[in-house]
Design an enzyme around this catalytic site. Sequence first.
Site, PDB file in Angstrom:
ATOM      1  N   ASN A 152     -37.885   4.297  -5.791  1.00 55.01           N
ATOM      2  CA  ASN A 152     -38.805   3.355  -5.140  1.00 55.01           C
ATOM      3  C   ASN A 152     -38.587   1.930  -5.659  1.00 55.01           C
ATOM      4  OD1 ASN A 152     -40.808   2.488  -3.416  1.00 55.01           O
ATOM      5  ND2 ASN A 152     -42.505   3.178  -4.701  1.00 55.01           N
ATOM      6  N   ASP A 194     -34.272  12.643  -1.085  1.00 57.67           N
ATOM      7  CA  ASP A 194     -35.624  12.683  -0.548  1.00 57.67           C
ATOM      8  C   ASP A 194     -35.500  13.055   0.927  1.00 57.67           C
ATOM      9  OD1 ASP A 194     -38.134  12.232   0.420  1.00 57.67           O
ATOM     10  OD2 ASP A 194     -38.304  10.164  -0.297  1.00 57.67           O
ATOM     11  N   ASN A 228     -38.054  14.090   2.748  1.00 56.53           N
ATOM     12  CA  ASN A 228     -39.325  13.734   3.403  1.00 56.53           C
ATOM     13  C   ASN A 228     -39.896  14.864   4.269  1.00 56.53           C
ATOM     14  OD1 ASN A 228     -40.612  11.189   2.791  1.00 56.53           O
ATOM     15  ND2 ASN A 228     -38.719  10.189   3.437  1.00 56.53           N
TER      16      ASN A 228
END
Length: 259
Positions: A9, A150, A152
């Site tokens: 992030n 990731d 998701n």
Amino acid sequence: MRIISANVNGIRSAYKKNFHDYILQSGADIVCVQELKAQESDLSAEMQNPHGMHGVWHCAEKRGYSGVAIYSKRTPDRVQIGMGVAEFDREGRFVRADFDDVNLTVISLYLPSGSSAEERQQAKFRFLDVFYPMLAALHAEGRNTVVCGDWNIAHQNIDLKNWKGNLKNSGFLPEEREWIGNVIAKLGWVDIWRTLYPNQAGYTWWSNRGQAYAKDVGWRIDYQMVTPNLAQKATAAHVYKDEKFSDHAPLVVDYDFVL
């Protein structure tokens, strides 16, 4: 061989939180990073080649958005930047590194999130449509392949704390769950965490709302998806939570495999 997948992030933010030191202390041979949120010109020398590791990355055109990287102790023989799909390559979501003498392929993947708007959910569905045949082709190459990242998507009820409250939310929609289920059941990819630990939740992401992290109200959306030949060599895995680098935690997998 130790492989780590970590959504940071923001690589610059994560480095301020000791992620650079963690890379060294972890003993990782390969680190796959997602959400760099940086352009190549923003990456310091340490962010490009931490502790002398070889770095390859795919940055998004949009500043402060997306981006993926692979750091490896060995220099890859070949690198592929992007999927060859313009819509998603602009967003910096895919990088591949091949190590030929050990027949190993490593991919760092950042699959789109659809939670911000219906428009993004439709983009996510388009990504799933184009990525599925790519996964089929990757599997057919016969290499020892791991797709870190990731994704998701939480696959099963065990993969998120509040599954009943998320049945209609992006990341746990029936179509998404079916898609990732088909990646496993029909294409033959192996979800290493769930294979090693059938009954352990293994959350890797927590909302910043409320006290989700403190209460461990999480989602397991970071995966190492592996071809069966390499999956047989997976010996252990853990989610690293001793330090908090972002809203995700690193997924660490050990393989009885020499890079």
